[in-house]
Write a protein that holds these residues in place. Structure first.
Motif, PDB file in Angstrom:
ATOM      1  N   ASN A   1      18.542   8.208  -7.232  1.00  0.00           N
ATOM      2  CA  ASN A   1      17.863   8.597  -8.455  1.00  0.00           C
ATOM      3  C   ASN A   1      16.944   7.509  -8.978  1.00  0.00           C
ATOM      4  O   ASN A   1      16.472   7.566 -10.110  1.00  0.00           O
ATOM      5  CB  ASN A   1      18.895   8.981  -9.526  1.00  0.00           C
ATOM      6  N   GLY A   2      16.701   6.469  -8.179  1.00  0.00           N
ATOM      7  CA  GLY A   2      15.884   5.338  -8.580  1.00  0.00           C
ATOM      8  C   GLY A   2      16.695   4.139  -9.024  1.00  0.00           C
ATOM      9  O   GLY A   2      16.162   3.071  -9.238  1.00  0.00           O
TER      10      GLY A   2
ATOM     11  N   VAL B   1      12.036  -0.640 -11.594  1.00  0.00           N
ATOM     12  CA  VAL B   1      11.752   0.549 -10.796  1.00  0.00           C
ATOM     13  C   VAL B   1      10.807   1.421 -11.598  1.00  0.00           C
ATOM     14  O   VAL B   1      11.070   1.729 -12.764  1.00  0.00           O
ATOM     15  CB  VAL B   1      13.042   1.318 -10.452  1.00  0.00           C
ATOM     16  N   LEU B   2       9.691   1.799 -10.975  1.00  0.00           N
ATOM     17  CA  LEU B   2       8.746   2.725 -11.580  1.00  0.00           C
ATOM     18  C   LEU B   2       8.691   3.956 -10.681  1.00  0.00           C
ATOM     19  O   LEU B   2       8.217   3.871  -9.536  1.00  0.00           O
ATOM     20  CB  LEU B   2       7.358   2.100 -11.717  1.00  0.00           C
ATOM     21  N   LEU B   3       9.193   5.073 -11.168  1.00  0.00           N
ATOM     22  CA  LEU B   3       9.193   6.306 -10.382  1.00  0.00           C
ATOM     23  C   LEU B   3       7.817   6.945 -10.449  1.00  0.00           C
ATOM     24  O   LEU B   3       7.233   7.097 -11.529  1.00  0.00           O
ATOM     25  CB  LEU B   3      10.265   7.265 -10.896  1.00  0.00           C
ATOM     26  N   GLY B   4       7.296   7.332  -9.275  1.00  0.00           N
ATOM     27  CA  GLY B   4       5.976   7.934  -9.187  1.00  0.00           C
ATOM     28  C   GLY B   4       5.998   9.405  -9.558  1.00  0.00           C
ATOM     29  O   GLY B   4       6.957  10.122  -9.283  1.00  0.00           O
ATOM     30  N   ASN B   5       4.898   9.850 -10.173  1.00  0.00           N
ATOM     31  CA  ASN B   5       4.740  11.260 -10.540  1.00  0.00           C
ATOM     32  C   ASN B   5       3.989  12.047  -9.479  1.00  0.00           C
ATOM     33  O   ASN B   5       3.865  13.262  -9.585  1.00  0.00           O
ATOM     34  CB  ASN B   5       4.023  11.371 -11.882  1.00  0.00           C
ATOM     35  N   GLY B   6       3.423  11.361  -8.471  1.00  0.00           N
ATOM     36  CA  GLY B   6       2.699  12.038  -7.402  1.00  0.00           C
ATOM     37  C   GLY B   6       1.223  12.240  -7.696  1.00  0.00           C
ATOM     38  O   GLY B   6       0.476  12.713  -6.845  1.00  0.00           O
TER      39      GLY B   6
ATOM     40  N   ARG C   1      13.884  10.740  -3.818  1.00  0.00           N
ATOM     41  CA  ARG C   1      13.745  11.817  -2.832  1.00  0.00           C
ATOM     42  C   ARG C   1      12.986  13.038  -3.367  1.00  0.00           C
ATOM     43  O   ARG C   1      13.329  14.163  -3.059  1.00  0.00           O
ATOM     44  CB  ARG C   1      15.108  12.209  -2.283  1.00  0.00           C
ATOM     45  N   ASP C   2      11.921  12.768  -4.164  1.00  0.00           N
ATOM     46  CA  ASP C   2      11.088  13.862  -4.660  1.00  0.00           C
ATOM     47  C   ASP C   2       9.764  13.976  -3.911  1.00  0.00           C
ATOM     48  O   ASP C   2       8.922  14.795  -4.252  1.00  0.00           O
ATOM     49  CB  ASP C   2      10.823  13.705  -6.162  1.00  0.00           C
ATOM     50  N   GLY C   3       9.565  13.138  -2.889  1.00  0.00           N
ATOM     51  CA  GLY C   3       8.345  13.176  -2.101  1.00  0.00           C
ATOM     52  C   GLY C   3       7.226  12.303  -2.642  1.00  0.00           C
ATOM     53  O   GLY C   3       6.160  12.233  -2.038  1.00  0.00           O
ATOM     54  N   ASN C   4       7.456  11.622  -3.759  1.00  0.00           N
ATOM     55  CA  ASN C   4       6.443  10.751  -4.360  1.00  0.00           C
ATOM     56  C   ASN C   4       6.785   9.290  -4.107  1.00  0.00           C
ATOM     57  O   ASN C   4       7.954   8.918  -4.075  1.00  0.00           O
ATOM     58  CB  ASN C   4       6.361  10.992  -5.877  1.00  0.00           C
ATOM     59  N   ALA C   5       5.745   8.471  -3.955  1.00  0.00           N
ATOM     60  CA  ALA C   5       5.931   7.034  -3.764  1.00  0.00           C
ATOM     61  C   ALA C   5       6.363   6.390  -5.077  1.00  0.00           C
ATOM     62  O   ALA C   5       5.744   6.628  -6.124  1.00  0.00           O
ATOM     63  CB  ALA C   5       4.639   6.403  -3.262  1.00  0.00           C
TER      64      ALA C   5
ATOM     65  N   THR D   1       0.837  -1.191   0.000  1.00  0.00           N
ATOM     66  CA  THR D   1       0.000   0.000   0.000  1.00  0.00           C
ATOM     67  C   THR D   1       0.875   1.245   0.000  1.00  0.00           C
ATOM     68  O   THR D   1       2.043   1.208   0.366  1.00  0.00           O
ATOM     69  CB  THR D   1      -0.921   0.042   1.230  1.00  0.00           C
ATOM     70  N   GLY D   2       0.282   2.342  -0.396  1.00  0.00           N
ATOM     71  CA  GLY D   2       0.944   3.640  -0.389  1.00  0.00           C
ATOM     72  C   GLY D   2      -0.053   4.687  -0.846  1.00  0.00           C
ATOM     73  O   GLY D   2      -1.131   4.354  -1.332  1.00  0.00           O
TER      74      GLY D   2
END
Length: 190
Positions: A184-185, A129-134, A111-115, A52-53
């Motif tokens: 950086n992911g 790795v899937l970087l979240g956009n928020g 470290r951009d504040g997004n999950a 969850t997140g």
């Protein structure tokens, strides 16, 4: 352990501007009923792993599942993100990952504040790795190859540098690999 308002807010993803309380064995919020409405939500493939997140930063707990669906010699290669709606409905979004995803971890890798999501792909062998956009969406996967098949994974700041690192449980070699997060992911090779 004493259950406090802060713990309840953490466990159930309750927004900070709401106050939990108990009445007749059900949890409610001031002016907002927090009872869980039973529902069945279809996902991609057979879910093996889930976490969850708050993927869209709306204060509601969202769900991500790994989907493995075997059909002949192929398998589903997606994760399903279920965004929690205020009407107890979930909006499903699928994202491509490596071959046969079995485990997922959630953390802020860049470290951009997004999950962000890290997925172990059993038959690749790799992690995606899937970087979240928020906003509930994720960028296309970045893939890191592994030397063996990872059946599970966890995130943690193992070297205390303030950046999340990755540990994988490797089923073929009966080992655990620890990879240093680069902030950086990406992760350094073990």
């Amino acid at each position: 352990m004493k259950i406090t308002s802060a713990l309840l807010k953490f466990w159930f993803g309750i927004p900070n501007n709401r106050k939990p309380c108990f009445r007749k064995n059900r949890m409610t919020l001031e002016s907002l009923d927090a009872r869980i409405t039973p529902s069945v939500v279809p996902v991609s493939g057979n879910p093996w792993g889930m976490m969850t997140g708050d993927f869209n930063r709306d204060g509601l707990v969202d769900i991500v599942t790994t989907g493995s669906q075997f059909s002949g010699s192929s398998a589903s290669n997606t994760v399903s993100v279920l965004l929690n709606g205020s009407s107890a409905a979930y909006e499903r979004r699928d994202y491509a990952v490596g071959f046969n995803p079995v485990a997922v971890a959630v953390g802020d890798l860049n470290r951009d504040g997004n999950a962000d999501l890290v997925v172990s792909n059993l038959y690749s062998p790799s992690v995606s790795v899937l970087l979240g956009n928020g906003d509930g969406t994720f960028r296309s996967q970045m893939t890191t190859g592994l030397r063996t098949q990872a059946i599970d994974l966890v995130l943690g700041d193992f070297n205390r540098d303030g950046i999340l690192d990755l540990a994988t449980a490797n089923v073929q070699s009966a080992t655990v690999s620890v990879m240093r997060g680069l902030g950086n992911g990406n992760f350094a090779a073990p």
